[in-house]
Design an enzyme around this catalytic site. Structure first.
Site, PDB file in Angstrom:
ATOM      1  CD  GLN A   1      74.094  66.581 107.082  1.00  0.00           C
ATOM      2  OE1 GLN A   1      73.081  67.119 107.537  1.00  0.00           O
ATOM      3  NE2 GLN A   1      74.480  65.366 107.443  1.00  0.00           N
ATOM      4  CD  GLU A   2      80.266  67.637 104.745  1.00  0.00           C
ATOM      5  OE1 GLU A   2      80.955  67.130 105.641  1.00  0.00           O
ATOM      6  OE2 GLU A   2      79.890  67.000 103.736  1.00  0.00           O
ATOM      7  CB  SER A   3      81.495  72.011 109.866  1.00  0.00           C
ATOM      8  OG  SER A   3      80.986  73.211 109.292  1.00  0.00           O
TER       9      SER A   3
END
Ligand code: GLU
Length: 479
Positions: A309-311
């Site tokens: 989700q972040e990267s």
């Protein structure tokens, strides 16, 4: 001497088991209580019963387990590999109940006692994106349609064929696992399948090319079936009262949210991208993620889902606002966590894991797992202050500030001035935080499912597979 003793023991055991078997056959509820066993037939599917990381789980399993707990007896689960086998277990009196995401149908109602409904679902016709989208019953004609053998959907098609569509054709697949149908669509062996909405939502993530063509009319009732011709009126009344109580005290809604909540409203495109990345990028970082998850006693699928989700698992990811690395940490957060190089995936993962654990620890005591993890994720995205504001808003509106589904609903209010002007920390991007948590749960779910699909038990080999052609179909007893 020893051998003789063992034989006597064995005979005694057989006699004893005969005795316990004899105690069945009276009032079903009394029998369950006196034998200390609730015998439930179900099927292996993501919406009913499967083995998760922490052992057996699934919506039907959780319900049956609650019932057994309440009765103070042990739950004995029998898994059927086809719907026919499931009903056969009931007919033979091998189980007390069938709890398997079973639709109430006219044909079944004539043969089996059934409970009040505990869930409503809508069957849908699904197809592979890129092919002609089916929009109504007429579009089923001339296409290869598959359904589970002996399913409510097969009964529905039979009804149509007898009344208005004599030329309608379909194939019934002898399995209790709807994943087999999706697999057939994916490989091109079939064009259309009819499957219940929750089954489809739960599995679509693994078959992201499969889409809903149209919904088959109305919501249908899911019920538990009981043994035919048995003395089970009191068992039925007990289960119905149990369902009514679970509905009234919110348990039913909560279980639904827990088992199905992460699957709805997710775009097919993002599932598809996730699947591609899961195959192509994740293997490079999987061991690293597992290592860090173990160090911090987190679920590796959860950590992997956050990192995605972040990267999108890119250790060099950089945002215009200056957050960086696989876990997208800000400079101050990284400093606080003692991280020197945010672009080093090991450091970044460790930082993120530690940050999440800190947040989880700092949440109010009344928030229980699994909600506690969802709250911690929301805080990871929006900060503890804003999350607390959303909890206060929830309480003001009569919701429960310790339940994720209640707070999630109020998070968007942090973007509306009428609401945020009365909060301590003011405006925040609440919609984003709610979506953030939903996405992570969804990714985590896909990762778990991939694991489970890879290690799924296979149905027992059928005896027919071993017999020469001329003997196939022969009953074992006739041999
Ligand atoms: N609810 C279906 C039935 O009762 C089974 C699940 C499905 O086919 O989607 O037959």
């Amino acid at each position: 001497m020893h051998a003789m003793f063992m034989r006597t023991l064995a005979i005694a055991l057989v006699l004893l088991s005969g005795l316990t078997a004899c105690t069945r056959g009276g009032d079903a509820l009394d029998d369950i209580l006196s034998s200390g066993e609730l015998r439930v037939a179900t099927r292996n599917s993501p919406t009913t019963y499967f083995t998760g990381r922490e052992g057996p789980t699934g919506f039907e399993y959780s319900l049956a387990e609650l019932l057994a707990e309440e009765l103070g007896v042990e739950l004995k689960v029998k898994t059927a590999f086809s719907l026919n086998e499931l009903f056969e277990l009931l007919r033979r009196g091998d189980v007390d109940l069938a709890a398997a995401g079973l639709t109430l149908t006219d044909e079944r109602a004539m043969q089996f006692p059934y409970t009040i409904p505990y869930l409503q679902l809508e069957p849908q016709v699904v197809y592979v994106a890129g092919n002609h989208r089916p929009r109504n019953i007429d579009d089923l004609l001339g296409r290869q349609v598959v359904v589970l053998a002996d399913s409510s959907h097969a009964e529905f098609l039979r009804g149509l064929q007898q009344t208005s569509y004599p030329q309608l054709e379909w194939q019934e697949i002898d399995t209790a696992d709807t994943m087999v149908l999706l697999e057939m669509l994916d490989t091109g062996e079939a064009e259309l399948a009819i499957i219940d909405s929750n089954e489809f939502d739960a599995q679509q993530s693994l078959y992201s090319r499969v889409k809903t063509g149209f919904k088959l009319g109305v919501e249908q009732d899911m019920v538990w079936y009981l043994q035919p011709g048995a003395d089970n009126a009191s068992l039925q009344a007990y289960v119905e009262d149990f369902f009514a109580r679970l509905r009234a005290d919110g348990t039913l809604e909560r279980l639904q949210e827990l088992q199905f909540g992460h699957t709805t409203g997710f775009s097919r495109i993002s599932s598809h991208t996730f699947n591609l990345n899961m195959r192509n990028t994740l293997p490079r970082y999987k061991e690293l993620i597992k290592q860090v998850a173990e160090e911090y006693q987190l679920d590796w699928q959860l950590l992997a889902a956050i990192a995605y989700q972040e990267s999108h698992w890119d250790p060099l990811a950089t945002s215009p606002t200056g957050v960086r690395g696989m876990m997208m940490l800000t400079q101050p957060t990284a400093k606080e966590l003692g991280i020197k190089n945010r672009l080093d995936p090991l450091q970044s993962l460790r930082g993120g894991a530690r940050y999440l654990k800190n947040l989880r620890r700092r949440l109010p005591k009344g928030i229980r797992e699994p909600d506690r993890t969802w709250f911690a994720l929301a805080a990871y995205n929006i900060g503890l202050g804003h999350l607390e504001d959303a909890r206060v808003l929830t309480q003001r509106q009569g919701g429960d500030p310790n339940r994720w589904e209640h707070v999630r609903e109020r998070l968007p209010l942090l973007q509306k001035s009428a609401h945020y002007k009365n909060t301590r920390y003011g405006y925040a991007r609440g919609v984003e935080a709610a979506t953030y948590v939903r996405n992570i749960r969804h990714y985590q779910n896909i990762l778990n499912w991939q694991d489970i699909a890879d290690n799924k038990p296979l149905p027992p080999i059928r005896i027919d597979d071993y017999l020469p052609a001329m003997l196939q179909g022969t009953k074992l007893s006739a041999l």
